[in-house]
Design a protein around this motif. Structure first.
Motif, PDB file in Angstrom:
ATOM      1  N   TYR A  55       0.866  -1.173   0.000  1.00  0.00           N
ATOM      2  CA  TYR A  55       0.000   0.000   0.000  1.00  0.00           C
ATOM      3  C   TYR A  55       0.904   1.226   0.000  1.00  0.00           C
ATOM      4  O   TYR A  55       2.116   1.139   0.231  1.00  0.00           O
ATOM      5  CB  TYR A  55      -0.918   0.009   1.232  1.00  0.00           C
ATOM      6  N   THR A  56       0.324   2.383  -0.231  1.00  0.00           N
ATOM      7  CA  THR A  56       1.109   3.612  -0.294  1.00  0.00           C
ATOM      8  C   THR A  56       1.385   4.182   1.079  1.00  0.00           C
ATOM      9  O   THR A  56       2.525   4.487   1.431  1.00  0.00           O
ATOM     10  CB  THR A  56       0.375   4.660  -1.154  1.00  0.00           C
ATOM     11  N   SER A  57       0.342   4.331   1.895  1.00  0.00           N
ATOM     12  CA  SER A  57       0.516   4.934   3.209  1.00  0.00           C
ATOM     13  C   SER A  57      -0.563   4.446   4.162  1.00  0.00           C
ATOM     14  O   SER A  57      -1.724   4.308   3.766  1.00  0.00           O
ATOM     15  CB  SER A  57       0.443   6.468   3.105  1.00  0.00           C
ATOM     16  N   PHE A  58      -0.155   4.145   5.388  1.00  0.00           N
ATOM     17  CA  PHE A  58      -1.113   3.856   6.450  1.00  0.00           C
ATOM     18  C   PHE A  58      -1.279   5.106   7.297  1.00  0.00           C
ATOM     19  O   PHE A  58      -0.289   5.713   7.739  1.00  0.00           O
ATOM     20  CB  PHE A  58      -0.649   2.695   7.339  1.00  0.00           C
ATOM     21  N   ILE A  59      -2.530   5.496   7.560  1.00  0.00           N
ATOM     22  CA  ILE A  59      -2.832   6.678   8.348  1.00  0.00           C
ATOM     23  C   ILE A  59      -3.696   6.262   9.529  1.00  0.00           C
ATOM     24  O   ILE A  59      -4.801   5.744   9.347  1.00  0.00           O
ATOM     25  CB  ILE A  59      -3.580   7.741   7.506  1.00  0.00           C
ATOM     26  N   GLY A  60      -3.199   6.454  10.726  1.00  0.00           N
ATOM     27  CA  GLY A  60      -3.970   6.078  11.904  1.00  0.00           C
ATOM     28  C   GLY A  60      -3.191   6.320  13.176  1.00  0.00           C
ATOM     29  O   GLY A  60      -1.983   6.588  13.151  1.00  0.00           O
ATOM     30  N   ALA A  61      -3.875   6.231  14.295  1.00  0.00           N
ATOM     31  CA  ALA A  61      -3.223   6.396  15.587  1.00  0.00           C
ATOM     32  C   ALA A  61      -2.534   5.093  15.985  1.00  0.00           C
ATOM     33  O   ALA A  61      -2.743   4.041  15.369  1.00  0.00           O
ATOM     34  CB  ALA A  61      -4.247   6.802  16.645  1.00  0.00           C
ATOM     35  N   ASP A  62      -1.700   5.169  17.016  1.00  0.00           N
ATOM     36  CA  ASP A  62      -0.976   4.003  17.526  1.00  0.00           C
ATOM     37  C   ASP A  62      -1.884   3.282  18.521  1.00  0.00           C
ATOM     38  O   ASP A  62      -2.008   3.692  19.676  1.00  0.00           O
ATOM     39  CB  ASP A  62       0.317   4.466  18.197  1.00  0.00           C
ATOM     40  N   PHE A  87     -10.490   7.967  24.960  1.00  0.00           N
ATOM     41  CA  PHE A  87      -9.254   8.410  24.317  1.00  0.00           C
ATOM     42  C   PHE A  87      -9.590   8.857  22.902  1.00  0.00           C
ATOM     43  O   PHE A  87     -10.256   8.125  22.158  1.00  0.00           O
ATOM     44  CB  PHE A  87      -8.225   7.271  24.284  1.00  0.00           C
ATOM     45  N   VAL A  88      -9.170  10.060  22.543  1.00  0.00           N
ATOM     46  CA  VAL A  88      -9.455  10.590  21.215  1.00  0.00           C
ATOM     47  C   VAL A  88      -8.737   9.743  20.173  1.00  0.00           C
ATOM     48  O   VAL A  88      -7.528   9.506  20.263  1.00  0.00           O
ATOM     49  CB  VAL A  88      -9.011  12.060  21.106  1.00  0.00           C
ATOM     50  N   TYR A  89      -9.490   9.273  19.196  1.00  0.00           N
ATOM     51  CA  TYR A  89      -8.953   8.443  18.122  1.00  0.00           C
ATOM     52  C   TYR A  89      -9.342   9.096  16.791  1.00  0.00           C
ATOM     53  O   TYR A  89     -10.449   8.891  16.288  1.00  0.00           O
ATOM     54  CB  TYR A  89      -9.513   7.026  18.232  1.00  0.00           C
ATOM     55  N   PRO A  90      -8.459   9.917  16.206  1.00  0.00           N
ATOM     56  CA  PRO A  90      -8.810  10.656  14.991  1.00  0.00           C
ATOM     57  C   PRO A  90      -9.205   9.722  13.853  1.00  0.00           C
ATOM     58  O   PRO A  90      -8.653   8.628  13.705  1.00  0.00           O
ATOM     59  CB  PRO A  90      -7.517  11.410  14.660  1.00  0.00           C
ATOM     60  N   THR A  91     -10.145  10.159  13.033  1.00  0.00           N
ATOM     61  CA  THR A  91     -10.607   9.319  11.924  1.00  0.00           C
ATOM     62  C   THR A  91      -9.591   9.241  10.797  1.00  0.00           C
ATOM     63  O   THR A  91      -9.595   8.277  10.031  1.00  0.00           O
ATOM     64  CB  THR A  91     -11.922   9.850  11.337  1.00  0.00           C
ATOM     65  N   LEU A 116      -1.260   9.413  13.879  1.00  0.00           N
ATOM     66  CA  LEU A 116      -2.077  10.529  14.346  1.00  0.00           C
ATOM     67  C   LEU A 116      -2.061  10.612  15.868  1.00  0.00           C
ATOM     68  O   LEU A 116      -1.958   9.591  16.551  1.00  0.00           O
ATOM     69  CB  LEU A 116      -3.516  10.360  13.844  1.00  0.00           C
ATOM     70  N   PRO A 117      -2.185  11.805  16.426  1.00  0.00           N
ATOM     71  CA  PRO A 117      -2.109  11.975  17.883  1.00  0.00           C
ATOM     72  C   PRO A 117      -3.386  11.544  18.588  1.00  0.00           C
ATOM     73  O   PRO A 117      -4.468  11.509  17.992  1.00  0.00           O
ATOM     74  CB  PRO A 117      -1.886  13.480  18.044  1.00  0.00           C
ATOM     75  N   THR A 118      -3.260  11.197  19.856  1.00  0.00           N
ATOM     76  CA  THR A 118      -4.416  10.870  20.689  1.00  0.00           C
ATOM     77  C   THR A 118      -4.262  11.572  22.025  1.00  0.00           C
ATOM     78  O   THR A 118      -3.226  12.206  22.285  1.00  0.00           O
ATOM     79  CB  THR A 118      -4.525   9.346  20.905  1.00  0.00           C
TER      80      THR A 118
END
Length: 336
Positions: free
Chosen positions: A147-154, A287-291, A316-318
């Motif tokens: 894939y090109t890029s994974f975008i998500g929180a840890d 806990f904030v989990y950005p979309t 992404l930050p949480t």
């Protein structure tokens, strides 16, 4: 010369021959950037082009996923050159594979996908990537690096933070907890649970029982009801997302345990979301989990309009949200 460098040189030659500007789909230093032939670039027409994006969503039964689609739709509207087509897999792996194949047949320029489960969606994601279509994976991972890029929180870190909150605040002297997990084959379910175990390790806290509730409120209520009957001495409940946590609150009230501490994850800044549930006292914390929706469109813009590369992973930050700061966090997130 590395495989990635040779690959980049070949692409550069192609650009010179065809007089087209190539748009890289991975960060040149990212691990696996030249794997499976999928790092090849599609033509980037820049700001003069118009692009079709396929968005494959795992389901729309979770408020988090509705919000993700809304964030993508809103961000894409601000670009003007993007037309986004949405598909709802309704928690069906085979249906999601079919929908992605349909996108490929339609000739999309970029794929955004939040996989229902990792392994069943890996092959079709790699297929798109191998065809030179940029693929942005949101929230839930697939296997490998096709894939090109994974975008998500840890998610491991979020689970770890939740465990520490239990150890430091809810059960500082130790105790028993029960746990609601998400869909078993989705990576956040395992990662959040693993992180939670790490966070409570060495603090005298034991997980007396667990159950999979597939991220859904109704199933969360059913499974929490069974857990609390099986473990009436449980002193708190950890839920891998807010809807399951809200279902667990109903189960706790029905069991005469209205004061049972329950935490969740997602922290959506909407009236029916986890932050308001914390503010109202139904949940002890979330806990904030950005979309990642806005970030996905920003990445698509770099790839398709700006002809720039994007990182292989974008974390992404949480943040922890408790009743003390829930109102302020809600205001801050709706201001941004």
């Amino acid at each position: 010369m590395s495989a990635t460098t040779r690959h980049g040189a070949a692409l550069a030659g192609l650009v010179l021959v065809s007089a087209l500007a190539a748009c890289g789909t991975t960060h040149e230093n990212a691990p696996g950037a030249a794997s499976a032939g999928g790092a090849s670039a599609r033509a980037c027409q820049g700001t003069g082009g118009k692009y079709t994006i396929g968005m494959s969503q795992a389901n729309l039964a979770e408020p988090y996923r509705v919000r993700m689609n809304d964030d993508i739709r809103r961000a894409a509207a601000g670009v003007g050159r993007f037309s986004v087509h949405f598909a709802d897999a309704a928690q069906d792996n085979a249906k999601q594979v079919e929908q992605v194949n349909t996108f490929l047949t339609q000739g999309i320029d970029l794929l955004i996908i939040s996989p229902n489960e990792a392994t069943p969606l890996t092959a079709v994601v790699q297929k798109a990537y191998a065809q030179g279509i940029p693929v942005l994976v949101l929230d839930r991972k697939v296997d490998g690096e096709g894939y090109t890029s994974f975008i998500g929180a840890d998610n491991v870190d979020i689970g770890r933070q939740a465990g520490r909150f239990f150890a430091d605040t809810l059960l500082p002297h130790g105790g028993k907890v029960v746990e609601l997990k998400g869909l078993a084959g989705s990576t956040p379910a395992k990662e959040r649970s693993d992180g939670f175990d790490q966070g409570i390790a060495g603090h005298g806290i034991t997980v007396a029982g667990t159950a999979d509730a597939d991220w859904l409120r109704d199933k969360g209520q059913q499974q929490a009801d069974a857990l609390l009957k099986a473990h009436p001495d449980a002193q708190a409940l950890f839920s891998a997302n807010d809807p399951m946590a809200e279902g667990a609150r109903i189960a706790a009230q029905n069991a005469g345990r209205a004061d049972l501490p329950i935490t969740g994850i997602d922290g959506l800044p909407v009236p029916e979301g986890g932050i308001k549930a914390v503010e109202a006292g139904r949940l002890s914390a979330t806990f904030v989990y950005p979309t990642g929706g806005a970030e996905a469109i920003a990445a698509a813009k770099k790839l398709l309009l700006d002809c720039r590369q994007v990182p292989k992973q974008q974390t992404l930050p949480t943040r922890l949200v408790t009743r003390a700061d829930a109102a302020q966090v809600y205001t801050d997130l709706n201001r941004s």
